[in-house]
Design a protein around this motif. Structure first.
Motif, PDB file in Angstrom:
ATOM      1  N   LEU A 118      27.961  33.297  35.699  1.00 62.66           N
ATOM      2  CA  LEU A 118      29.087  34.057  36.581  1.00 62.66           C
ATOM      3  C   LEU A 118      28.712  35.448  37.189  1.00 62.66           C
ATOM      4  O   LEU A 118      28.629  35.501  38.312  1.00 62.66           O
ATOM      5  N   LEU A 119      28.134  36.200  36.316  1.00 62.80           N
ATOM      6  CA  LEU A 119      27.663  37.593  36.613  1.00 62.80           C
ATOM      7  C   LEU A 119      26.478  37.312  37.496  1.00 62.80           C
ATOM      8  O   LEU A 119      26.264  37.901  38.747  1.00 62.80           O
TER       9      LEU A 119
ATOM     10  N   PRO B 178      25.257  40.898  46.253  1.00 62.35           N
ATOM     11  CA  PRO B 178      25.904  42.220  46.014  1.00 62.35           C
ATOM     12  C   PRO B 178      26.918  42.371  47.228  1.00 62.35           C
ATOM     13  O   PRO B 178      26.469  42.182  48.423  1.00 62.35           O
ATOM     14  N   ARG B 179      28.007  42.536  47.022  1.00 60.53           N
ATOM     15  CA  ARG B 179      29.238  43.084  47.847  1.00 60.53           C
ATOM     16  C   ARG B 179      29.692  41.859  48.808  1.00 60.53           C
ATOM     17  O   ARG B 179      30.605  41.919  49.453  1.00 60.53           O
TER      18      ARG B 179
ATOM     19  N   HIS C  79      37.690  34.545  32.636  1.00 54.48           N
ATOM     20  CA  HIS C  79      36.097  34.877  32.418  1.00 54.48           C
ATOM     21  C   HIS C  79      36.065  36.020  33.045  1.00 54.48           C
ATOM     22  O   HIS C  79      35.098  36.814  32.471  1.00 54.48           O
ATOM     23  N   ILE C  80      36.480  36.363  34.111  1.00 51.52           N
ATOM     24  CA  ILE C  80      36.209  37.635  34.665  1.00 51.52           C
ATOM     25  C   ILE C  80      36.746  38.812  33.534  1.00 51.52           C
ATOM     26  O   ILE C  80      36.163  39.913  33.477  1.00 51.52           O
TER      27      ILE C  80
ATOM     28  N   GLN D  61      32.500  49.785  35.680  1.00 51.33           N
ATOM     29  CA  GLN D  61      32.630  48.478  36.182  1.00 51.33           C
ATOM     30  C   GLN D  61      31.978  48.092  37.516  1.00 51.33           C
ATOM     31  O   GLN D  61      32.147  48.643  38.588  1.00 51.33           O
ATOM     32  N   VAL D  62      31.292  46.903  37.541  1.00 52.36           N
ATOM     33  CA  VAL D  62      30.562  46.472  38.766  1.00 52.36           C
ATOM     34  C   VAL D  62      31.155  45.236  39.189  1.00 52.36           C
ATOM     35  O   VAL D  62      30.626  44.834  40.101  1.00 52.36           O
ATOM     36  N   ILE D  63      32.188  44.718  38.762  1.00 56.86           N
ATOM     37  CA  ILE D  63      32.898  43.716  39.235  1.00 56.86           C
ATOM     38  C   ILE D  63      34.004  44.079  40.006  1.00 56.86           C
ATOM     39  O   ILE D  63      34.903  44.491  39.158  1.00 56.86           O
ATOM     40  N   GLN D  64      34.487  43.943  40.967  1.00 58.16           N
ATOM     41  CA  GLN D  64      35.340  44.536  41.834  1.00 58.16           C
ATOM     42  C   GLN D  64      36.346  43.304  42.308  1.00 58.16           C
ATOM     43  O   GLN D  64      35.778  42.044  42.694  1.00 58.16           O
ATOM     44  N   THR D  65      37.566  43.581  42.267  1.00 64.14           N
ATOM     45  CA  THR D  65      38.726  42.666  42.740  1.00 64.14           C
ATOM     46  C   THR D  65      38.894  42.972  44.127  1.00 64.14           C
ATOM     47  O   THR D  65      39.203  44.094  44.764  1.00 64.14           O
ATOM     48  N   VAL D  66      38.894  41.738  45.171  1.00 60.33           N
ATOM     49  CA  VAL D  66      39.486  42.084  46.374  1.00 60.33           C
ATOM     50  C   VAL D  66      40.626  41.233  46.516  1.00 60.33           C
ATOM     51  O   VAL D  66      40.534  39.937  46.603  1.00 60.33           O
ATOM     52  N   TRP D  67      41.702  41.940  46.639  1.00 57.35           N
ATOM     53  CA  TRP D  67      43.118  41.264  46.400  1.00 57.35           C
ATOM     54  C   TRP D  67      43.266  40.343  47.706  1.00 57.35           C
ATOM     55  O   TRP D  67      42.912  40.651  48.754  1.00 57.35           O
ATOM     56  N   GLY D  68      43.860  39.128  47.015  1.00 54.80           N
ATOM     57  CA  GLY D  68      44.158  38.296  48.206  1.00 54.80           C
ATOM     58  C   GLY D  68      42.928  37.197  48.681  1.00 54.80           C
ATOM     59  O   GLY D  68      43.018  36.196  49.102  1.00 54.80           O
ATOM     60  N   VAL D  69      41.663  37.702  47.906  1.00 57.43           N
ATOM     61  CA  VAL D  69      40.461  36.850  48.306  1.00 57.43           C
ATOM     62  C   VAL D  69      39.811  36.445  47.212  1.00 57.43           C
ATOM     63  O   VAL D  69      39.591  35.159  46.917  1.00 57.43           O
ATOM     64  N   GLY D  70      39.354  37.328  46.462  1.00 58.08           N
ATOM     65  CA  GLY D  70      38.335  37.061  45.134  1.00 58.08           C
ATOM     66  C   GLY D  70      37.776  38.300  44.467  1.00 58.08           C
ATOM     67  O   GLY D  70      38.243  39.070  44.253  1.00 58.08           O
ATOM     68  N   TYR D  71      36.358  37.749  44.225  1.00 60.75           N
ATOM     69  CA  TYR D  71      35.588  38.972  43.281  1.00 60.75           C
ATOM     70  C   TYR D  71      34.442  39.234  44.190  1.00 60.75           C
ATOM     71  O   TYR D  71      33.827  38.535  44.895  1.00 60.75           O
ATOM     72  N   LYS D  72      33.933  40.482  43.892  1.00 59.95           N
ATOM     73  CA  LYS D  72      32.319  40.849  44.389  1.00 59.95           C
ATOM     74  C   LYS D  72      31.589  41.563  43.173  1.00 59.95           C
ATOM     75  O   LYS D  72      32.385  42.043  42.596  1.00 59.95           O
TER      76      LYS D  72
END
Length: 239
Positions: A170-171, A178-179, A206-207, A220-231
């Motif tokens: 996953l990572l 990235p991004r 898992h996140i 923290q390098v995993i960011q939540t993009v609200w309403g969409v997912g992760y980056k």
């Protein structure tokens, strides 16, 4: 492959024994949670896969999974459950299970998921190197290094320890672009190799565990993009 199946339903065990034999896999069956855990602890290196019922006499499946993870962060664990509650399934994933299958299930489905997890677990077996030379890594940023051969991940030269095969994959999926924002549906297809039919909480569980392990060594390098997912984004590590 050596499979440990901890399952108190005798008919399920008998059915799966035939399918395991057809795959030429060695299988050991335990009908009690504590007995199953003892079998694992007697020789943790023996097992290539653990399938684990959630409802077990002696010791419940979540507790068994928690104890297995104290000994091995990498052995693949599939949780089997007759419960249809999302919360039970997520708790199992948070305790360290890599996957779950809800009863009643198709034996061929379970075999396919075992094979998928085993393929990924085999990739984690490599020679660990001592240096952190960027040339040895598949992904290198200012703060982050990742090697798919040794399955090592460093954040600011600190090793992120205890990643399960699924957490590593996953990572890697996030970090190699990235991004870029990935939806939960995309991550389910790319990391798990099959459809979860909308069960997005599998990704969230898992996140959550992955973030906990990252935060032990750095930002923290995993960011939540609200309403969409992760980056993946390590630019905030500079601040």
């Amino acid at each position: 492959m050596n499979v440990l199946m901890i399952e108190d339903n005798e008919s399920v065990s008998e059915m799966m024994q035939m399918f395991f034999l057809n795959e030429n896999w060695e299988a050991t069956f335990k009908a009690d949670g504590q007995e199953g855990l003892n079998a694992f602890l007697d020789n943790p290196e023996k097992w290539d896969m653990v399938t684990l019922d959630l409802n077990l006499p002696g010791l419940d499946g979540v507790s068994v999974c928690r104890e297995i993870r104290k000994v091995s962060a990498t052995v693949p664990v599939i949780m089997l459950t007759a419960r249809d509650s999302e919360s039970d399934q997520v708790i199992g994933l948070e305790m360290g299970a890599d996957d779950y299958v809800t009863k009643p299930f198709s034996p061929l489905t379970l075999i396919a998921r075992i094979k998928a997890l085993h393929r990924r677990a085999e990739l984690s077996k490599g020679v660990v190197v001592s240096d952190v030379d960027a040339a040895n890594y598949d992904i290198v940023t200012t703060h982050f290094k990742m090697n798919t051969k040794t399955r090592e991940v460093y954040l600011d030269d600190a090793l992120i320890q205890g990643l399960t095969p699924k957490e590593f994959d996953l990572l890697y999926t996030l970090a190699k672009k990235p991004r870029q924002v990935f939806s939960r549906e995309q991550l389910l297809e790319m990391v798990w190799d099959y459809q979860y039919f909308g069960d997005e909480r599998t990704v969230d569980a898992h996140i959550k565990k992955l973030r906990q392990k990252i935060e032990k060594v750095g930002p923290q390098v995993i960011q939540t993009v609200w309403g969409v997912g992760y980056k993946f984004d390590d630019s905030g590590a500079d601040s």
